[in-house]
Design a protein around this motif. Structure first.
Motif, PDB file in Angstrom:
ATOM      1  N   MET A  48       0.820  -1.207   0.000  1.00 55.16           N
ATOM      2  CA  MET A  48       0.000   0.000   0.000  1.00 55.16           C
ATOM      3  C   MET A  48       0.857   1.261   0.000  1.00 55.16           C
ATOM      4  SD  MET A  48      -2.900  -1.407   2.655  1.00 55.16           S
ATOM      5  CE  MET A  48      -3.776   0.140   2.868  1.00 55.16           C
ATOM      6  N   GLN A  49       1.960   1.233   0.740  1.00 55.13           N
ATOM      7  CA  GLN A  49       2.867   2.383   0.735  1.00 55.13           C
ATOM      8  C   GLN A  49       3.417   2.632  -0.665  1.00 55.13           C
ATOM      9  OE1 GLN A  49       5.543   0.899   3.765  1.00 55.13           O
ATOM     10  NE2 GLN A  49       4.787   2.342   5.299  1.00 55.13           N
ATOM     11  N   LYS A  50       3.829   1.560  -1.312  1.00 49.97           N
ATOM     12  CA  LYS A  50       4.412   1.683  -2.646  1.00 49.97           C
ATOM     13  C   LYS A  50       3.392   2.141  -3.676  1.00 49.97           C
ATOM     14  CE  LYS A  50       6.989  -1.002  -6.098  1.00 49.97           C
ATOM     15  NZ  LYS A  50       7.571  -2.342  -6.408  1.00 49.97           N
ATOM     16  N   GLU A  51       2.176   1.612  -3.587  1.00 48.60           N
ATOM     17  CA  GLU A  51       1.162   1.899  -4.594  1.00 48.60           C
ATOM     18  C   GLU A  51       0.546   3.282  -4.426  1.00 48.60           C
ATOM     19  OE1 GLU A  51      -1.426   1.227  -7.835  1.00 48.60           O
ATOM     20  OE2 GLU A  51       0.353   0.103  -7.162  1.00 48.60           O
ATOM     21  N   PHE A  52       0.265   3.682  -3.182  1.00 43.95           N
ATOM     22  CA  PHE A  52      -0.542   4.886  -2.978  1.00 43.95           C
ATOM     23  C   PHE A  52       0.238   6.086  -2.449  1.00 43.95           C
ATOM     24  CE2 PHE A  52      -3.501   1.228  -2.323  1.00 43.95           C
ATOM     25  CZ  PHE A  52      -4.186   1.378  -3.521  1.00 43.95           C
ATOM     26  N   ARG A  53       1.477   5.877  -2.001  1.00 42.35           N
ATOM     27  CA  ARG A  53       2.325   6.985  -1.541  1.00 42.35           C
ATOM     28  C   ARG A  53       1.626   7.821  -0.467  1.00 42.35           C
ATOM     29  NH1 ARG A  53       7.190   5.266  -3.243  1.00 42.35           N
ATOM     30  NH2 ARG A  53       7.092   4.605  -5.427  1.00 42.35           N
ATOM     31  N   LYS A  54       0.989   7.143   0.470  1.00 41.80           N
ATOM     32  CA  LYS A  54       0.309   7.816   1.562  1.00 41.80           C
ATOM     33  C   LYS A  54       0.774   7.220   2.888  1.00 41.80           C
ATOM     34  CE  LYS A  54      -3.870   9.112  -0.952  1.00 41.80           C
ATOM     35  NZ  LYS A  54      -3.583  10.560  -0.903  1.00 41.80           N
ATOM     36  N   ILE A  55       0.475   7.935   3.970  1.00 37.63           N
ATOM     37  CA  ILE A  55       0.742   7.375   5.291  1.00 37.63           C
ATOM     38  C   ILE A  55      -0.187   6.180   5.499  1.00 37.63           C
ATOM     39  CG2 ILE A  55       0.465   7.789   7.772  1.00 37.63           C
ATOM     40  CD1 ILE A  55       1.535  10.608   7.294  1.00 37.63           C
ATOM     41  N   ILE A  56       0.413   5.053   5.872  1.00 35.14           N
ATOM     42  CA  ILE A  56      -0.344   3.815   6.064  1.00 35.14           C
ATOM     43  C   ILE A  56      -0.306   3.431   7.537  1.00 35.14           C
ATOM     44  CG2 ILE A  56      -0.647   1.423   5.343  1.00 35.14           C
ATOM     45  CD1 ILE A  56      -0.845   3.417   3.033  1.00 35.14           C
ATOM     46  N   GLY A  57      -1.453   3.018   8.039  1.00 31.75           N
ATOM     47  CA  GLY A  57      -1.529   2.529   9.406  1.00 31.75           C
ATOM     48  C   GLY A  57      -2.139   1.145   9.435  1.00 31.75           C
ATOM     49  N   TYR A  58      -2.489   0.712  10.633  1.00 34.26           N
ATOM     50  CA  TYR A  58      -3.034  -0.632  10.792  1.00 34.26           C
ATOM     51  C   TYR A  58      -4.135  -0.618  11.839  1.00 34.26           C
ATOM     52  CZ  TYR A  58      -3.275  -5.595  12.017  1.00 34.26           C
ATOM     53  OH  TYR A  58      -3.711  -6.869  12.283  1.00 34.26           O
ATOM     54  N   SER A  59      -5.303  -1.105  11.461  1.00 34.47           N
ATOM     55  CA  SER A  59      -6.418  -1.284  12.388  1.00 34.47           C
ATOM     56  C   SER A  59      -6.422  -2.744  12.815  1.00 34.47           C
ATOM     57  CB  SER A  59      -7.742  -0.906  11.702  1.00 34.47           C
ATOM     58  OG  SER A  59      -8.821  -1.061  12.586  1.00 34.47           O
ATOM     59  N   ASP A  60      -6.109  -2.985  14.068  1.00 37.79           N
ATOM     60  CA  ASP A  60      -5.808  -4.337  14.545  1.00 37.79           C
ATOM     61  C   ASP A  60      -7.009  -4.975  15.232  1.00 37.79           C
ATOM     62  OD1 ASP A  60      -4.605  -6.636  15.390  1.00 37.79           O
ATOM     63  OD2 ASP A  60      -3.286  -5.680  16.860  1.00 37.79           O
ATOM     64  N   HIS A  61      -7.453  -6.106  14.674  1.00 40.39           N
ATOM     65  CA  HIS A  61      -8.533  -6.872  15.288  1.00 40.39           C
ATOM     66  C   HIS A  61      -8.061  -8.215  15.823  1.00 40.39           C
ATOM     67  CE1 HIS A  61     -11.352  -4.452  12.437  1.00 40.39           C
ATOM     68  NE2 HIS A  61     -11.153  -3.821  13.575  1.00 40.39           N
ATOM     69  N   THR A  62      -6.760  -8.411  15.904  1.00 37.08           N
ATOM     70  CA  THR A  62      -6.242  -9.658  16.464  1.00 37.08           C
ATOM     71  C   THR A  62      -6.283  -9.599  17.984  1.00 37.08           C
ATOM     72  OG1 THR A  62      -3.935  -8.902  16.607  1.00 37.08           O
ATOM     73  CG2 THR A  62      -4.648  -9.902  14.528  1.00 37.08           C
ATOM     74  N   LYS A  63      -6.105 -10.747  18.615  1.00 30.27           N
ATOM     75  CA  LYS A  63      -5.962 -10.783  20.061  1.00 30.27           C
ATOM     76  C   LYS A  63      -4.539 -10.368  20.428  1.00 30.27           C
ATOM     77  CE  LYS A  63      -9.403 -14.386  21.031  1.00 30.27           C
ATOM     78  NZ  LYS A  63      -9.629 -15.722  21.625  1.00 30.27           N
ATOM     79  N   GLY A  64      -4.393  -9.740  21.593  1.00 29.69           N
ATOM     80  CA  GLY A  64      -3.063  -9.383  22.064  1.00 29.69           C
ATOM     81  C   GLY A  64      -2.529  -8.115  21.421  1.00 29.69           C
TER      82      GLY A  64
END
Length: 342
Positions: free
Chosen positions: A196-212
């Motif tokens: 996503m960083q390479k394709e869109f050249r935007k700040i990328i984050g992560y919405s985490d739905h895993t445990k822990g």
């Protein structure tokens, strides 16, 4: 520039405590969540703003994870009605966030809610994965010209491109996401952050739905600049999202872990670091005399040893020393110096 944008531009990872509907429809509990998220070190608290009747049909079924967490009885509409806060509640929550010094974010799920959030000057709009391809809705949000955090669960690259093309006035920040609660580790696919960083050249984050907390910390290590994680005061409370959320002590550990990883990232320039200098002296090696030698002798291979410390001539100059004539006496184990020979 909004407070959200200024915090992002500072370079540190922006950490969102996703309260969502974990207030269970109670304003007091929502304000308690604000207090606890702030104590944990979160940069923002995020809620969900919706009108139940405008969000789902009367007969809409609950998602499987919602059935598991709330029981099979009742429709999705019945469940959401119990989790809905009023506009006046959100006015109070935003005022309280400003008083406490933490950013207020919310996800609108309908046009009316989006208009309301804009009217109270939300710091940024968070768009859920369920609406990331809702082009008419995105165009409405774009008209407010506020930062947009766009979650991309369930989407492929072409769908993300399509959504971005519809947003022309607002700065967009993308969140990689796996829309399952909890998300299976094998489906997390963190390396999509790089794509996503390479394709869109935007700040990328992560919405985490895993445990822990491990996956969020790993996301930061590979470049995520925003982390969103569900937050609850008590995981045993009734409701659809509590069981996939972190309690305050766990969220504080997440923040601590992220800040530690941030410090460890550095600037990417490989060099001897200040803390290594003293170790370098004792761990590296130098060219030393293998025996007592006298002025006028020619240095032969058997006369040179390579030993610690590393304060003399480095071993890479071994061949330069062989064949040289000593200008003065030298003792066994004494470090050679350039002044010892011609």
């Amino acid at each position: 520039m909004s407070r959200f944008q200024s915090r992002i531009s500072e370079g540190s990872v922006y950490i969102i405590a996703e309260v969502g509907v974990n207030h269970n429809g109670l304003l007091d509990r929502a304000l308690q969540c604000v207090d606890q998220a702030l104590l944990c070190g979160a940069d923002a608290v995020k809620f969900q703003t919706f009108n139940s009747k405008k969000l789902v049909t009367k007969n809409a079924q609950k998602a499987d994870y919602q059935k598991g967490n709330t029981g099979y009885s009742g429709s999705q509409l019945d469940m959401l009605r119990q989790l809905e806060l009023s506009h006046l509640d959100f006015v109070e929550i935003k005022r309280y966030c400003e008083l406490r010094g933490i950013d207020f974010l919310s996800t609108p799920f309908d046009e009316e809610s989006a208009e309301f959030l804009n009217s109270i000057q939300v710091d940024a709009f968070k768009i859920s994965s369920g609406d990331m391809n809702n082009i008419p809705f995105l165009k409405q949000i774009d008209e407010y010209e506020l930062p947009i955090i766009l979650s991309t669960g369930m989407a492929d690259m072409s769908e993300i491109s399509e959504s971005l093309e519809s947003i022309t006035k607002s700065e967009v920040f993308l969140l990689h996401c796996t829309s399952d609660y909890p998300a299976p580790i094998e489906d997390v696919n963190l390396l999509a952050i790089h794509a996503m960083q390479k394709e869109f050249r935007k700040i990328i984050g992560y919405s985490d739905h895993t445990k822990g907390i491990e996956v969020s910390i790993a996301a930061v290590a590979i470049g995520a600049r925003i982390i969103e994680k569900h937050f609850t005061l008590d995981r045993s409370l009734p409701g659809p999202d509590h069981q996939a959320s972190l309690e305050p002590a766990e969220f504080a550990a997440l923040v601590k872990g992220i800040r530690t990883v941030e410090k460890s990232m550095g600037d990417g320039v490989k060099r001897c670091m200040p803390s290594e200098e003293s170790t370098k002296i004792v761990a590296r090696k130098s060219l030393v005399a293998g025996r007592d030698m006298w002025a006028g002798e020619q240095i032969k291979e058997q006369d040179v040893a390579i030993k610690r410390p590393g304060t003399g001539i480095p071993p890479k100059y071994y061949s330069d020393v062989i064949g040289k004539i000593l200008l003065r006496d030298i003792k066994e184990d004494q470090l050679f110096s350039r002044a010892d020979f011609q």
